[in-house]
Design an enzyme around this catalytic site. Structure first.
Site, PDB file in Angstrom:
ATOM      1  N   ALA A   1      -1.481   1.001   6.433  1.00  0.00           N
ATOM      2  CA  ALA A   1      -1.697  -0.074   7.410  1.00  0.00           C
ATOM      3  C   ALA A   1      -2.637  -1.120   6.838  1.00  0.00           C
ATOM      4  O   ALA A   1      -3.430  -0.861   5.934  1.00  0.00           O
ATOM      5  CB  ALA A   1      -2.264   0.496   8.707  1.00  0.00           C
ATOM      6  N   ASP A   2      -2.559  -2.318   7.405  1.00  0.00           N
ATOM      7  CA  ASP A   2      -3.477  -3.391   7.055  1.00  0.00           C
ATOM      8  C   ASP A   2      -3.778  -4.196   8.317  1.00  0.00           C
ATOM      9  O   ASP A   2      -2.872  -4.497   9.097  1.00  0.00           O
ATOM     10  CB  ASP A   2      -2.875  -4.307   5.988  1.00  0.00           C
ATOM     11  CG  ASP A   2      -3.890  -5.285   5.443  1.00  0.00           C
ATOM     12  OD1 ASP A   2      -4.681  -4.885   4.571  1.00  0.00           O
ATOM     13  OD2 ASP A   2      -3.921  -6.446   5.897  1.00  0.00           O
ATOM     14  N   THR A   3      -5.052  -4.532   8.507  1.00  0.00           N
ATOM     15  CA  THR A   3      -5.489  -5.235   9.719  1.00  0.00           C
ATOM     16  C   THR A   3      -6.220  -6.511   9.358  1.00  0.00           C
ATOM     17  O   THR A   3      -7.047  -6.520   8.442  1.00  0.00           O
ATOM     18  CB  THR A   3      -6.422  -4.339  10.561  1.00  0.00           C
ATOM     19  OG1 THR A   3      -5.734  -3.131  10.907  1.00  0.00           O
ATOM     20  CG2 THR A   3      -6.851  -5.042  11.843  1.00  0.00           C
TER      21      THR A   3
ATOM     22  N   GLY B   1      -0.412  -4.453  10.466  1.00  0.00           N
ATOM     23  CA  GLY B   1       0.911  -4.107   9.968  1.00  0.00           C
ATOM     24  C   GLY B   1       0.904  -2.658   9.521  1.00  0.00           C
ATOM     25  O   GLY B   1      -0.092  -2.169   8.986  1.00  0.00           O
TER      26      GLY B   1
ATOM     27  N   LYS C   1       0.828  -1.202   0.000  1.00  0.00           N
ATOM     28  CA  LYS C   1       0.000   0.000   0.000  1.00  0.00           C
ATOM     29  C   LYS C   1       0.866   1.257   0.000  1.00  0.00           C
ATOM     30  O   LYS C   1       0.559   2.237  -0.687  1.00  0.00           O
ATOM     31  CB  LYS C   1      -0.925   0.001   1.215  1.00  0.00           C
ATOM     32  CG  LYS C   1      -2.023  -1.048   1.172  1.00  0.00           C
ATOM     33  CD  LYS C   1      -2.885  -1.002   2.435  1.00  0.00           C
ATOM     34  CE  LYS C   1      -3.975  -2.058   2.404  1.00  0.00           C
ATOM     35  NZ  LYS C   1      -4.823  -2.012   3.617  1.00  0.00           N
TER      36      LYS C   1
END
Length: 213
Positions: A80-82, A117, A52
């Site tokens: 971010a990634d969840t 992350g 991203k």
């Protein structure tokens, strides 16, 4: 200024708490996860956050005239990634109400983990990290599951719930960072920005303008 590479209202709200000027640029990435990495949730979220970040950087660099700010004014890009992790499986956003019901039944009465992350690009440096939080759900009745789904809240949330919304009523306990479950681990993000002088830069500007007393 800062660029947040996310259109998530929850991440926008959390980043706003820092009091720093930022703009939102949506990353255009393929979030399909290679099979060999699915069993490493920390790897999954950090690599997706990196993808991203690269996508946002390239977008800003390619379409410089599209935005009302200059590319060289950007001090940091944050992405971010969840994911929700239960019994070795990623619970993503449910595609429909039936899948949301299935996820909530699996979460009911059980512990699960939430991984986020984060990738921060500052002055050519790329910093990645992840946070992990354990979450315990209460036992949910059929009525509670049906009612929660009827609100529509589960349908755009990883794991079919939002801890910052009505879903928080079903969480009995968390071990770790609450903001990580919302979608952006603020303590670690603050430290990364603080260690590199980003926080101080904007605070000093506010002080010089008499906006902080």
């Amino acid at each position: 200024m800062i660029v947040l590479g996310s259109s998530s209202p929850r991440r926008i709200q959390l980043l706003s708490l820092l009091g720093l000027p930022f703009e939102v640029v949506k990353p255009d990435v393929d979030e399909d996860i290679p099979n060999e990495k699915i069993y490493n949730p920390d790897v999954v979220v950090t690599e997706l956050a990196k993808l991203k970040c690269e996508a946002v950087f390239n977008k800003l660099n390619t379409y410089r005239n599209r935005y009302h700010f200059r590319f060289d004014e950007v001090d940091a890009i944050i992405t971010a990634d969840t994911i929700v992790w239960l019994d070795g499986e990623i619970l993503g956003k449910p595609v429909n109400e039936k899948e949301a019901e299935k996820m909530l039944r699996r979460l009911s009465g059980n512990w699960h983990k939430v991984f986020t992350g984060v990738c921060v690009k500052i002055s050519g440096e790329e910093i990645t990290f992840f946070e992990e939080t354990q979450v315990k759900f209460k036992e949910l009745s059929d009525w509670e599951i049906s009612y929660y789904i009827s609100t529509g809240e589960p349908l755009d949330k990883a794991g079919a719930y939002g801890i910052q919304g009505l879903g928080g009523a079903f969480v009995e306990r968390i071990v770790g960072d609450y903001t990580n479950v919302v979608g952006l681990p603020m303590p670690k993000l603050w430290q990364v920005l603080f260690d590199r002088g980003v926080i101080q830069k904007y605070a000093t500007r506010k002080w010089s303008q008499g906006k902080i007393t």
